[in-house]
Design a protein around this motif. Structure first.
Motif, PDB file in Angstrom:
ATOM      1  N   UNK A  54       0.856  -1.181   0.000  1.00 25.71           N
ATOM      2  CA  UNK A  54       0.000   0.000   0.000  1.00 25.71           C
ATOM      3  C   UNK A  54       0.892   1.231   0.000  1.00 25.71           C
ATOM      4  N   UNK A  55       1.527   1.536  -1.134  1.00 30.42           N
ATOM      5  CA  UNK A  55       2.540   2.596  -1.178  1.00 30.42           C
ATOM      6  C   UNK A  55       2.025   3.993  -0.845  1.00 30.42           C
ATOM      7  N   UNK A  56       0.708   4.205  -0.957  1.00 31.97           N
ATOM      8  CA  UNK A  56       0.137   5.514  -0.604  1.00 31.97           C
ATOM      9  C   UNK A  56      -0.672   5.454   0.685  1.00 31.97           C
ATOM     10  N   UNK A  57      -0.768   4.291   1.290  1.00 27.95           N
ATOM     11  CA  UNK A  57      -1.454   4.061   2.558  1.00 27.95           C
ATOM     12  C   UNK A  57      -2.970   4.187   2.457  1.00 27.95           C
ATOM     13  N   UNK A  58      -3.463   5.204   1.737  1.00 26.50           N
ATOM     14  CA  UNK A  58      -4.905   5.413   1.591  1.00 26.50           C
ATOM     15  C   UNK A  58      -5.390   4.824   0.267  1.00 26.50           C
ATOM     16  N   UNK A  59      -6.677   4.975  -0.004  1.00 27.25           N
ATOM     17  CA  UNK A  59      -7.241   4.525  -1.269  1.00 27.25           C
ATOM     18  C   UNK A  59      -6.588   5.289  -2.413  1.00 27.25           C
ATOM     19  N   UNK A  60      -6.079   4.559  -3.397  1.00 25.63           N
ATOM     20  CA  UNK A  60      -5.386   5.182  -4.532  1.00 25.63           C
ATOM     21  C   UNK A  60      -5.794   4.482  -5.822  1.00 25.63           C
ATOM     22  N   UNK A  61      -6.039   5.270  -6.854  1.00 25.69           N
ATOM     23  CA  UNK A  61      -6.416   4.723  -8.155  1.00 25.69           C
ATOM     24  C   UNK A  61      -5.425   5.203  -9.201  1.00 25.69           C
ATOM     25  N   UNK A  62      -4.824   4.268  -9.898  1.00 25.62           N
ATOM     26  CA  UNK A  62      -3.887   4.562 -10.970  1.00 25.62           C
ATOM     27  C   UNK A  62      -4.685   4.895 -12.226  1.00 25.62           C
ATOM     28  N   UNK A  63      -4.545   6.117 -12.715  1.00 22.54           N
ATOM     29  CA  UNK A  63      -5.339   6.537 -13.869  1.00 22.54           C
ATOM     30  C   UNK A  63      -4.808   5.981 -15.182  1.00 22.54           C
ATOM     31  N   UNK A  64      -3.587   5.443 -15.159  1.00 16.83           N
ATOM     32  CA  UNK A  64      -3.004   4.874 -16.376  1.00 16.83           C
ATOM     33  C   UNK A  64      -2.123   3.685 -15.995  1.00 16.83           C
ATOM     34  N   UNK A  65      -2.738   2.533 -15.689  1.00 19.10           N
ATOM     35  CA  UNK A  65      -1.973   1.365 -15.227  1.00 19.10           C
ATOM     36  C   UNK A  65      -0.875   0.918 -16.183  1.00 19.10           C
ATOM     37  N   UNK A  66      -1.014   1.226 -17.454  1.00 18.12           N
ATOM     38  CA  UNK A  66      -0.017   0.811 -18.436  1.00 18.12           C
ATOM     39  C   UNK A  66       1.008   1.905 -18.736  1.00 18.12           C
ATOM     40  N   UNK A  67       0.925   2.996 -18.016  1.00 15.47           N
ATOM     41  CA  UNK A  67       1.832   4.109 -18.256  1.00 15.47           C
ATOM     42  C   UNK A  67       3.190   3.903 -17.613  1.00 15.47           C
ATOM     43  N   UNK A  68       4.096   4.864 -17.765  1.00 13.71           N
ATOM     44  CA  UNK A  68       5.439   4.760 -17.188  1.00 13.71           C
ATOM     45  C   UNK A  68       5.389   4.709 -15.671  1.00 13.71           C
ATOM     46  N   UNK A  69       6.207   3.879 -15.079  1.00 10.43           N
ATOM     47  CA  UNK A  69       6.177   3.642 -13.639  1.00 10.43           C
ATOM     48  C   UNK A  69       6.384   4.914 -12.831  1.00 10.43           C
TER      49      UNK A  69
END
Length: 277
Positions: A54-69
């Motif tokens: 849980x790298x952000x600890x809270x609820x987090x949504x990646x808007x571009x899962x296939x984008x650059x890390x």
């Protein structure tokens, strides 16, 4: 015992796993095949060790899962729990929580379900806020979750920010960490953003301590800062990749060589002994 956080939390967990494995071998009792969410049970000691990614600890949504890390736009819900860990943490007696490096990227901040600002999102219609704004609220929410869980009676350890050691440039501009020996005390120090993140962590832990006392909960500071600042020799630099990989970026954040990260568990084990007495 549960580790909640990013890959550096997993580094410490893996170090502790190796230490325990020299005595007995655990059973893998993970509830999922996701390697970021692992759980081991030591039958001989009736002891469970778990890792919650849980790298952000809270609820987090990646808007571009296939984008650059390193440049993904994340939507962070600063006042909402990440149920990956929050829904399971009540059963643990000890929780080690940490987070840091993932907050440098672009983020849109949500509170009460609404956008309140962003960091590096490059959207003119959204208020610009600092990385520290989201960072402080993330930790505040994580600690609030722990103090608010009715059946949680464990001890929470905040493992402080692990310092990076980029020299001769930033991570994406030729920076490296080629030192092969520790430096003397004072030769390097925590400064800039890293110092601000560290101070923010400590301030929020002290706040949680005060709130936790009302319920008899304990919050402890596992401060690795001073010990790790002098260990620039422990990072993989550009050796953190397979020889056939065409990667030029050095890794001066994660820890590779034995020694530095094992010290974290030396500190942890001593603090556990102190809790016992």
């Amino acid at each position: 015992m549960a580790f909640v956080g990013d890959s550096l939390a997993r580094n410490q967990m893996q170090s502790l796993l190796c230490l325990l494995a020299t005595v007995v071998y655990p059973l893998d009792v993970s509830y999922t095949s996701d390697s970021r969410l692992k759980r081991w049970f030591y039958v001989n000691y009736n002891f469970t060790l778990a890792s919650f990614w849980s790298p952000h600890l809270v609820k987090a949504i990646d808007t571009d899962p296939n984008g650059p890390t390193y440049n993904r736009l994340m939507n962070l819900y600063l006042d909402e729990a990440n149920d990956v860990w929050a829904a399971q943490i009540e059963a643990f007696d000890y929780v080690i929580i940490s987070a840091g490096r993932w907050f440098y990227g672009p983020q849109v901040f949500f509170e009460n379900g609404k956008v309140v600002g962003c960091h590096l999102c490059l959207k003119n219609n959204i208020k610009n806020l600092t990385m520290l704004y989201g960072y402080r609220r993330d930790f505040r929410t994580a600690f609030k979750i722990l103090t608010g869980l009715e059946n949680f009676n464990g001890v929470t350890f905040l493992r402080t920010l692990s310092p990076a050691h980029f020299e001769n440039g930033e991570w994406n501009r030729g920076g490296n960490c080629i030192r092969t020996r520790p430096v003397s005390r004072g030769e390097m120090k925590l400064e800039g953003d890293d110092l601000e993140l560290y101070l923010t962590q400590v301030e929020e832990l002290r706040r949680a301590e005060r709130e936790g006392k009302k319920r008899g909960l304990k919050f402890r500071l596992l401060d690795i800062n001073e010990a790790m600042v002098v260990r620039p020799d422990g990072h993989p630099n550009h050796y953190g990749h397979w020889p056939h990989e065409n990667v030029t970026i050095s890794d001066c954040v994660h820890w590779c060589l034995p020694g530095p990260i094992d010290t974290w568990n030396d500190f942890l084990l001593q603090m556990l002994k102190m809790e016992r007495y």
